[in-house]
Design a protein around this motif. Structure first.
Motif: not given
Length: 380
Positions: A234-238, A252-255, A272-273, A308-314
Motif C-alpha cells: 500500500f505504501a509503495l503503491a503511492h 496507516f496500512g497496518l492500522i 478511517l480512510h 502518525i500520532g493523529v492516525t493512531v489516536v483516531t
C-alpha cells in the motif's frame, strides 16, 4: 440379531459444529482447496488485462479520430495539472474504485461468498460504516487542525501532508484561498472520494489480505503476514516518497489491517480512510494546493510524526467505539461430521450435504462467544 439390527441402534445422523474463522482467514471455508486462491488471482489478472486493453483501444480510437480531423482527449498529452482538475480527479477516483468490484468477484471465485470480503457477516454492516465515519471525522478534524496550529505556534513547519499547511502558515487559517474551480472539485471529492478510499481498502485490506490468509493455517501468521505485506505494498503503491512519508503510509496500512481484524470487517478501515481523504482533499481545495497534495513526495520528520500520532489516536478511539457495538468477529460454517445423513423419514441415506468443510480449517481458533456475538441485530 446383531447390534446393528437391534431396535435400540441409533441411526446415522448429522452432527454439526462450527469452526470460527477470523477476518484474515475468512476464505478458508467449506469451498477452500489449495488451488482456489489461484482463481482469485485469475480474476484480478483478467480485470487488469481488461483495463489495459480498454486503454489501448481508446489510444487507437484517438489515433483514428485525429486522422479524421476529430479531436479527442489525448492521454499522451496529460499533465500533472490535469490530475488536479475535476475531470482528472473524477477519472482517478473512479479508476481506484474498481478495486471494489474486482475484490468482490475475486472473493466469489475463491470462496463462493463475495460478501466475505466486506465482513465476516457476509455483507456491509452499514451502522458500523456510517457511525465509524462520523467518529473518525469528529476526531480527525480537531486533531489535524489543532496539531497544525500548535506546530505553527512552536515555530515548526505545519504540513499535514495535504499540501494545505504552507498556505495556512503564511496567512493563517483565514482567509481561505480556494481554487477557481473549487465547487466542481468539491462535488467530485464528496461523491467519488469515498468510493476511491473504499476501493483501496477492498483491494489491500480486503481481498489481498484474505488471499494471503487463505494460504496460512496458523492464526497469528494469518494476522501478521497479510498486515505487513499489504501495508508495505500500500505504501509503495503511492510512488516516490521520503522515509517519513513512507512510514506514515505504512503505519496507516497496518492500522487499517488491525481495524479489519479486530472488528471483523472493512467498515472501520474504510471509514478511517474516507475521513482522512475527505479532510486532506478539503484542505487542499480550500487553499488551492490540490496539485501539490496529489504529487507530494516528502514531508518533514515532525510532520510525519504528527500525522502518525493523529492516525493512531483516531484509530484507537474508533476501535474502542466499534468494540462497544460488539460486532461479529468470526465467520462460521456448518461441518458435517458423519459420512451418511438419513432423510427425515428414516427411509435411507439422503444426499450428502455439499457444505462439508475442508479439515484444513478446523485448526482455526474458537473465539469467545461473548466477544464474537452479533450486535444490533447483526448475525454472522
Amino acid at each position: 440379531m446383531t447390534d446393528a439390527m437391534t431396535p435400540d441402534a441409533a441411526p446415522p445422523s448429522m452432527r454439526t459444529t462450527h469452526a470460527p474463522r477470523e477476518y484474515p482467514q475468512a476464505l478458508r471455508g467449506p469451498w477452500h482447496r489449495w488451488w482456489r486462491p489461484l482463481l482469485g488471482v485469475g480474476v484480478i489478472a483478467a480485470g487488469t488485462v481488461l483495463l489495459f486493453g480498454a486503454m489501448l483501444v481508446y489510444a487507437l480510437v484517438v489515433v483514428v479520430a485525429q486522422s479524421l480531423g476529430v479531436q479527442l482527449p489525448d492521454p499522451s498529452s496529460v499533465t500533472d495539472a490535469w490530475f488536479a482538475s475535476p475531470a482528472g480527479l473524477l477519472v482517478t477516483n473512479l479508476g481506484l474504485a474498481l478495486g471494489i468490484p474486482l475484490a468482490l468477484v475475486a472473493t466469489w471465485a475463491q470462496a463462493k461468498r463475495a460478501g466475505l470480503v466486506s465482513s465476516v457477516a457476509g455483507r456491509v454492516r452499514w451502522r458500523l460504516l456510517l457511525g465509524g465515519l462520523g467518529v473518525a471525522l469528529l476526531l480527525l478534524v480537531p486533531l489535524t487542525l489543532g496539531s497544525d496550529l500548535l506546530l505553527t505556534q512552536l515555530g515548526l513547519p505545519a504540513d499535514d501532508g495535504s499540501g494545505a499547511g504552507s498556505g495556512a502558515d503564511e496567512s493563517g487559517w483565514w482567509p481561505l484561498t480556494p481554487a477557481s474551480d473549487w465547487l466542481a472539485l468539491a462535488v467530485v471529492i464528496l461523491l467519488t472520494t469515498p468510493l476511491q478510499a473504499a476501493g483501496e481498502e477492498y483491494f489491500f485490506r480486503g481481498w489481498l489480505s484474505q488471499w494471503i490468509g487463505s494460504w496460512l493455517r496458523w492464526r497469528w501468521l494469518a494476522v501478521v503476514v497479510p498486515a505487513v505485506v499489504t501495508g508495505l505494498l500500500f505504501a509503495l503503491a503511492h510512488g516516490t516518497q521520503n522515509p517519513w512519508l513512507f512510514a506514515d503510509r505504512l503505519v496507516f496500512g497496518l492500522i487499517a489491517s488491525l481495524l479489519a481484524w479486530r472488528t471483523g470487517g472493512l467498515e472501520c478501515a474504510v471509514a478511517l480512510h474516507v475521513a482522512n481523504n475527505l479532510l486532506a482533499f478539503g484542505l487542499a481545495i480550500a487553499y488551492d494546493t490540490l496539485e501539490d497534495s496529489l504529487l507530494i513526495t516528502e514531508v518533514a520528520p515532525v510532520d510525519g510524526a504528527v500525522s502518525i500520532g493523529v492516525t493512531v489516536v483516531t484509530a484507537a478511539a474508533l476501535l474502542w467505539w466499534a468494540r462497544r457495538r460488539r460486532p461479529a468477529l468470526v465467520v462460521t460454517d456448518p461441518v458435517v461430521t458423519d459420512s451418511v445423513v438419513m432423510d427425515p423419514a428414516g427411509m435411507g441415506p439422503a444426499a450428502m450435504n455439499p457444505a462439508v468443510m475442508d479439515p484444513a480449517v478446523t485448526d482455526s481458533p474458537v473465539m469467545n462467544p461473548a466477544a464474537a456475538g452479533p450486535a444490533e441485530g447483526e448475525t454472522a
